[in-house]
Motif scaffolding. Sequence first.
Motif, PDB file in Angstrom:
ATOM      1  N   VAL A 349      28.097   6.905 -12.464  1.00 18.61           N
ATOM      2  CA  VAL A 349      28.457   5.839 -11.524  1.00 18.61           C
ATOM      3  C   VAL A 349      27.734   4.541 -11.886  1.00 18.61           C
ATOM      4  O   VAL A 349      28.341   3.458 -11.915  1.00 18.61           O
ATOM      5  N   ALA A 350      26.437   4.633 -12.179  1.00  7.76           N
ATOM      6  CA  ALA A 350      25.664   3.436 -12.535  1.00  7.76           C
ATOM      7  C   ALA A 350      26.220   2.788 -13.790  1.00  7.76           C
ATOM      8  O   ALA A 350      26.392   1.558 -13.857  1.00  7.76           O
ATOM      9  N   SER A 351      26.537   3.609 -14.781  1.00  7.28           N
ATOM     10  CA  SER A 351      27.041   3.085 -16.053  1.00  7.28           C
ATOM     11  C   SER A 351      28.408   2.421 -15.908  1.00  7.28           C
ATOM     12  O   SER A 351      28.602   1.271 -16.320  1.00  7.28           O
ATOM     13  N   LYS A 358      33.335  -3.624 -11.223  1.00  7.62           N
ATOM     14  CA  LYS A 358      34.195  -3.490 -10.041  1.00  7.62           C
ATOM     15  C   LYS A 358      33.790  -2.202  -9.312  1.00  7.62           C
ATOM     16  O   LYS A 358      34.282  -1.122  -9.625  1.00  7.62           O
ATOM     17  N   PRO A 359      32.862  -2.297  -8.353  1.00 11.95           N
ATOM     18  CA  PRO A 359      32.328  -1.095  -7.699  1.00 11.95           C
ATOM     19  C   PRO A 359      33.376  -0.261  -6.976  1.00 11.95           C
ATOM     20  O   PRO A 359      33.331   0.969  -7.030  1.00 11.95           O
ATOM     21  N   LEU A 360      34.322  -0.914  -6.283  1.00 10.38           N
ATOM     22  CA  LEU A 360      35.339  -0.156  -5.549  1.00 10.38           C
ATOM     23  C   LEU A 360      36.238   0.611  -6.510  1.00 10.38           C
ATOM     24  O   LEU A 360      36.513   1.803  -6.300  1.00 10.38           O
ATOM     25  N   LEU A 361      36.694  -0.054  -7.563  1.00 12.49           N
ATOM     26  CA  LEU A 361      37.535   0.613  -8.555  1.00 12.49           C
ATOM     27  C   LEU A 361      36.779   1.761  -9.221  1.00 12.49           C
ATOM     28  O   LEU A 361      37.338   2.847  -9.429  1.00 12.49           O
ATOM     29  N   THR A 362      35.513   1.528  -9.523  1.00 10.49           N
ATOM     30  CA  THR A 362      34.681   2.570 -10.133  1.00 10.49           C
ATOM     31  C   THR A 362      34.587   3.790  -9.229  1.00 10.49           C
ATOM     32  O   THR A 362      34.767   4.926  -9.674  1.00 10.49           O
ATOM     33  N   ILE A 378      28.719   8.407  -4.266  1.00 12.14           N
ATOM     34  CA  ILE A 378      29.372   7.617  -5.317  1.00 12.14           C
ATOM     35  C   ILE A 378      29.610   6.188  -4.840  1.00 12.14           C
ATOM     36  O   ILE A 378      29.296   5.217  -5.539  1.00 12.14           O
ATOM     37  N   PHE A 379      30.156   6.034  -3.626  1.00 10.29           N
ATOM     38  CA  PHE A 379      30.426   4.698  -3.084  1.00 10.29           C
ATOM     39  C   PHE A 379      29.137   3.909  -2.887  1.00 10.29           C
ATOM     40  O   PHE A 379      29.038   2.741  -3.281  1.00 10.29           O
ATOM     41  N   ILE A 380      28.141   4.533  -2.282  1.00  8.98           N
ATOM     42  CA  ILE A 380      26.875   3.847  -2.009  1.00  8.98           C
ATOM     43  C   ILE A 380      26.210   3.425  -3.311  1.00  8.98           C
ATOM     44  O   ILE A 380      25.745   2.285  -3.455  1.00  8.98           O
ATOM     45  N   THR A 381      26.169   4.341  -4.286  1.00  9.75           N
ATOM     46  CA  THR A 381      25.532   4.053  -5.571  1.00  9.75           C
ATOM     47  C   THR A 381      26.221   2.903  -6.293  1.00  9.75           C
ATOM     48  O   THR A 381      25.557   2.014  -6.847  1.00  9.75           O
ATOM     49  N   ALA A 382      27.557   2.910  -6.282  1.00  9.06           N
ATOM     50  CA  ALA A 382      28.312   1.860  -6.987  1.00  9.06           C
ATOM     51  C   ALA A 382      27.958   0.484  -6.448  1.00  9.06           C
ATOM     52  O   ALA A 382      27.740  -0.468  -7.227  1.00  9.06           O
ATOM     53  N   TYR A 383      27.875   0.347  -5.134  1.00 10.82           N
ATOM     54  CA  TYR A 383      27.599  -0.967  -4.551  1.00 10.82           C
ATOM     55  C   TYR A 383      26.132  -1.364  -4.721  1.00 10.82           C
ATOM     56  O   TYR A 383      25.825  -2.548  -4.921  1.00 10.82           O
ATOM     57  N   ILE A 384      25.220  -0.399  -4.651  1.00 12.32           N
ATOM     58  CA  ILE A 384      23.806  -0.715  -4.885  1.00 12.32           C
ATOM     59  C   ILE A 384      23.600  -1.189  -6.324  1.00 12.32           C
ATOM     60  O   ILE A 384      22.914  -2.184  -6.584  1.00 12.32           O
TER      61      ILE A 384
END
Length: 403
Positions: A349-351, A358-362, A378-384
């Motif tokens: 997720v971080a990578s 694009k955090p939402l798309l990721t 996954i959602f929280i990590t992407a936005y952080i």
Amino acid sequence: MAKKSINILIFSGIWSFIIGILTALYLNLINYVIDFIWGYFNHHSNFSLRPAYPFLICIPFGIIIGFLVKKLGSYPLTIEEVLHDVRKSGKLDYHSWWKSFTLGLLSLGAGGSIGPEASTTVLTSGMINWLGDKIRLMTTHYKSWVHVWQIGIDKDTLLQSPKFSELFRTKNQKKWFITFNILIGLIGTILIFKLFPEEGAFGIHERPIHWSWTILWYSLIPLIGGMLFAYFFLYLEKIFTRVETWALPALLKATLWGIVLSILTLVTDYALFSGEFHIVPFSKTALSYSPLFLLLIALIKTISTHVGFAMGWRGGKIFPAIFASVAVGAAIAQFIPIQPAITVSLAVVASITIILEKPLLTAILLIFLLPISLAPLIFITAYIVMVIHKFLLKKIGLKSLIY
């Protein structure tokens, strides 16, 4: 007027359904071509010609790809190039669709470490643009349904037609029309996948997750590891784009890459393909490899993707990046005392968040690849990660790392 609007809605719905079907058929065709060429190699580890087989496939295909790149140009376009064209001119030139289709299919079939998302985006976007132009013509020029079903579009007549956005009275009307056609297109795509199912990476993956407070303390390690790999991936992308400017004939570059790719398979077969169909199986066996070999796999996958792309074997880079990130996450998982599935997921997720920016798309993409029970994480990590990434970009005075 009402009758004409209904006719347009029916017309757009039918063609959206067809576009969805054609998109799914293209993806299935890619899988059939790869399986036809590489099926025995992939499914028989005791194949006597196995070490030599990539040389027998990649080098001849490299010659063909190089010849076509010389004649047709650099295709398929990437997702970034498609978006750039759309922003610049408001549309995508769909008359060259066959170039992306041909070269995209050849590079994928030859075992290139690139994904199908680039050529698929070009083909689907081109069909959508064509449909938009047909609707524009219907509103002002075509009075007969005979003309409506003709594939060809008269450019001079099109220039006299209103822009697509001018066909609607309100923005909500436009959004409703587009949403309706997207849903119809998805139905067509799903129908083909149901009729001709292909085993793939996407799906709802169940895996028991053991939650504990130690995850909070150790989660920083895979997050940092994933972010560092993403920066490394993007740095190599920038470095190897210079290869495209080398004053070498396209035929020589593509053939040379066929040779190099074949040699890389002597180290690991994971140098081939996008990794799309190997991500889930690989994640289940990755811990059996040493951390050093996993990092080597990630390095080879990254180089294979970027250099191959620069040498004319063009395609998408998202799935190779995910696969390489899984390898990095699996290497990290052998050093920290939390569940490997969590470690790998955090690293991926971080990578991918940084690579796509694009955090939402990721998050939406990875939900179908990683255990579904990790969806909130996954959602929280992407936005952080995106917040941290933007902070770092601001510190060095950049808006983006995507080139």
